[in-house]
Design an enzyme around this catalytic site. Structure first.
Site, PDB file in Angstrom:
ATOM      1  N   CYS A  66       0.382   0.161  10.365  1.00  0.00           N
ATOM      2  CA  CYS A  66      -0.077  -0.881   9.433  1.00  0.00           C
ATOM      3  C   CYS A  66       1.029  -1.720   8.815  1.00  0.00           C
ATOM      4  O   CYS A  66       1.956  -1.201   8.187  1.00  0.00           O
ATOM      5  CB  CYS A  66      -0.907  -0.238   8.325  1.00  0.00           C
ATOM      6  N   CYS A  84       0.844  -1.204   0.000  1.00  0.00           N
ATOM      7  CA  CYS A  84       0.000   0.000   0.000  1.00  0.00           C
ATOM      8  C   CYS A  84       0.880   1.257   0.000  1.00  0.00           C
ATOM      9  O   CYS A  84       1.854   1.348   0.747  1.00  0.00           O
ATOM     10  CB  CYS A  84      -0.903  -0.018   1.229  1.00  0.00           C
ATOM     11  N   CYS A 139     -19.388  -6.470   3.633  1.00  0.00           N
ATOM     12  CA  CYS A 139     -18.682  -5.264   4.050  1.00  0.00           C
ATOM     13  C   CYS A 139     -17.376  -5.231   3.272  1.00  0.00           C
ATOM     14  O   CYS A 139     -16.771  -6.283   3.053  1.00  0.00           O
ATOM     15  CB  CYS A 139     -18.402  -5.338   5.556  1.00  0.00           C
TER      16      CYS A 139
HETATM   17  N1  SAM Z   1      -6.638   0.539   3.168  1.00  0.00           N
HETATM   18  C1  SAM Z   1      -7.918   0.730   3.718  1.00  0.00           C
HETATM   19  C2  SAM Z   1      -7.970   1.819   4.766  1.00  0.00           C
HETATM   20  O1  SAM Z   1      -6.960   2.164   5.336  1.00  0.00           O
HETATM   21  O2  SAM Z   1      -9.064   2.319   5.016  1.00  0.00           O
HETATM   22  C3  SAM Z   1      -8.529  -0.536   4.279  1.00  0.00           C
HETATM   23  C4  SAM Z   1      -7.693  -1.524   5.048  1.00  0.00           C
HETATM   24  S1  SAM Z   1      -7.018  -0.940   6.592  1.00  0.00           S
HETATM   25  C5  SAM Z   1      -5.948  -2.275   7.008  1.00  0.00           C
HETATM   26  C6  SAM Z   1      -8.406  -1.037   7.723  1.00  0.00           C
HETATM   27  C7  SAM Z   1      -8.192  -0.622   9.156  1.00  0.00           C
HETATM   28  O3  SAM Z   1      -7.473  -1.621   9.848  1.00  0.00           O
HETATM   29  C8  SAM Z   1      -7.397   0.633   9.423  1.00  0.00           C
HETATM   30  O4  SAM Z   1      -8.150   1.791   9.276  1.00  0.00           O
HETATM   31  C9  SAM Z   1      -7.003   0.442  10.879  1.00  0.00           C
HETATM   32  O5  SAM Z   1      -7.973   1.026  11.728  1.00  0.00           O
HETATM   33  C10 SAM Z   1      -7.000  -1.070  11.055  1.00  0.00           C
HETATM   34  N2  SAM Z   1      -5.640  -1.575  11.326  1.00  0.00           N
HETATM   35  C11 SAM Z   1      -4.626  -1.680  10.435  1.00  0.00           C
HETATM   36  N3  SAM Z   1      -3.523  -2.154  11.023  1.00  0.00           N
HETATM   37  C12 SAM Z   1      -3.819  -2.342  12.331  1.00  0.00           C
HETATM   38  C13 SAM Z   1      -3.068  -2.805  13.446  1.00  0.00           C
HETATM   39  N4  SAM Z   1      -1.793  -3.143  13.343  1.00  0.00           N
HETATM   40  N5  SAM Z   1      -3.697  -2.881  14.640  1.00  0.00           N
HETATM   41  C14 SAM Z   1      -4.998  -2.533  14.754  1.00  0.00           C
HETATM   42  N6  SAM Z   1      -5.748  -2.084  13.727  1.00  0.00           N
HETATM   43  C15 SAM Z   1      -5.167  -1.983  12.529  1.00  0.00           C
HETATM   44 FE1  SF4 Z   2      -2.780   1.176   3.423  1.00  0.00          FE
HETATM   45 FE2  SF4 Z   2      -2.688  -0.027   5.762  1.00  0.00          FE
HETATM   46 FE3  SF4 Z   2      -3.051   2.580   5.648  1.00  0.00          FE
HETATM   47 FE4  SF4 Z   2      -5.034   0.925   4.818  1.00  0.00          FE
HETATM   48  S1  SF4 Z   2      -4.235   1.140   6.887  1.00  0.00           S
HETATM   49  S2  SF4 Z   2      -4.281   2.771   3.810  1.00  0.00           S
HETATM   50  S3  SF4 Z   2      -3.782  -0.741   3.989  1.00  0.00           S
HETATM   51  S4  SF4 Z   2      -1.212   1.472   4.986  1.00  0.00           S
END
Ligand code: SAM
Ligand code: SF4
Ligand code: DTB
Length: 327
Positions: free
Chosen positions: A73, A66, A141
């Protein structure tokens, strides 16, 4: 209707308010723990059967690589986390996972993609996945990053029930966590999703080194949306080596439970999801979260890229607590 709810006649449904101030939210956080949990439990059972938990299963349909730099993330291309970037999955493979999730007892199937925003060609495939999952009789979803209004309408036409897009933290802490987009971008996508008539799933993450002020700011921002998100995921940061937040001070367990309770009180008619972080959580902490008004979980051994409790472990916990899956 459970006996617990029968036994408490006179609890009229509590209607959502949209004028929560940060000071009011902070005052909830400052309540003695037993008072806060009692109030949250009252709100919970005025609007829901407290013995029911909604169960969703997650699938990463497009993993890693990403371009965004969200400090929590593991899927950001900017950090070396060992997550291998993949292509968008084939529709048949996704439907096979959805069938397995349904057989395992999930009522909703959530598909996540590591995109900043979807390209129109990708959206064609995601719409076909949504149609296929709906045809299995499951709620759908997706979480795909930022959406334009027309993209949200296309997803709605495909039958999408929920769009997940988190505010993640307070407006003022957001810039410390993500530099490649801003809070207003998140709010704009939420507007587009709402305008298309899709249910909103929007919450945040705690345990990122934020202050109590930030937690209150996040809940106040969520509860001041013109319509409360139908689903509010509260994630405890899953620390992944290689991300900037690996090694951040861990949130105290009671402060996590407090965040769930305050979300329940501020958004009384929403489903509050005890989201990421359960793998490392004791049964007792999870039970406190259910007492504090959480009524939804992710079910199945994987979140997007990180572990979640095995199904049988979760079923044993729900059984022990006398909780049942929402239809
Ligand atoms: N890329 C899209 C976005 O950011 O909206 C969708 C996928 S993203 C992985 C979805 C959500 O996962 C993020 O907004 C965050 O709240 C949650 N998330 C990601 N990494 C995480 C982590 N290490 N621990 C807890 N929540 C996490
Ligand atoms: Fe990309 Fe992870 Fe951020 Fe979603 S949460 S926009 S997957 S870096
Ligand atoms: C949400 O609020 N939490 C889920 C879901 N929405 C998409 C994602 C949690 C991801 C945890 C880190 C991972 O497994 O990669």
């Amino acid at each position: 209707m459970s006996l617990a709810q029968d036994a408490l006649p006179g609890l009229a449904p509590i209607l959502p308010r949209h004028d929560w101030t940060r000071a009011e939210v902070k005052a909830l956080f400052a309540l003695p723990f037993p008072d806060l949990i009692f109030r949250a439990a009252q709100v919970h059972r005025a609007n829901f059967d407290p013995a029911e938990v909604q169960i969703s299963t997650l699938l990463s349909i497009k993993t890693g690589g990403c371009p965004e730099d969200c400090a929590y993330c593991p899927q950001s291309a900017k950090f070396d986390t060992g997550v291998k970037a993949g292509k968008l999955m084939d529709i048949e493979a996704v439907l096979a996972e959805a069938r397995a999730a349904k057989a395992g007892g999930a009522s909703r199937f959530c598909m996540g993609a590591a995109w900043r925003s979807p390209k129109d060609r990708d959206l064609d495939k995601v719409c076909a996945m949504v149609e296929g999952v709906k045809a299995l009789g499951m709620e759908t979803c997706v979480t795909l990053g930022m959406l334009e209004a027309a993209q949200a309408r296309r997803l709605k036409d495909a039958g999408l029930d929920y769009y997940n897009h988190n505010l993640d933290t307070s407006p003022e802490f957001y810039g410390e966590i993500v530099s490649t987009r801003c809070y207003q971008d998140r709010l704009d996508t939420l507007d587009n999703v709402r305008a298309a008539g899709i249910n909103v799933c929007c919450g945040g993450i705690v345990g990122m080194g934020e202050t109590l002020e930030d937690r209150a700011g996040m809940i106040a921002a969520l509860a001041s949306l013109p319509v409360h998100p139908e689903s509010v995921p509260i994630n405890m940061l899953v620390q992944v080596e290689g991300t900037p937040l690996s090694g951040a001070p861990r949130i105290d367990t009671f402060d996590f439970v407090r965040t769930i309770a305050v979300a329940r009180i501020a958004m009384p008619a929403s489903m509050v999801r005890l989201s990421a972080g359960r793998e490392d959580m004791s049964e007792e902490t999870q039970a406190l979260c259910f007492l504090a008004g959480a009524n939804s979980i992710f079910y199945g051994p994987k979140l997007l890229t990180t572990p979640n409790p095995e199904r049988d472990r979760d079923m044993r916990l729900l059984d022990k607590l006398g909780l049942k899956a929402m239809e």
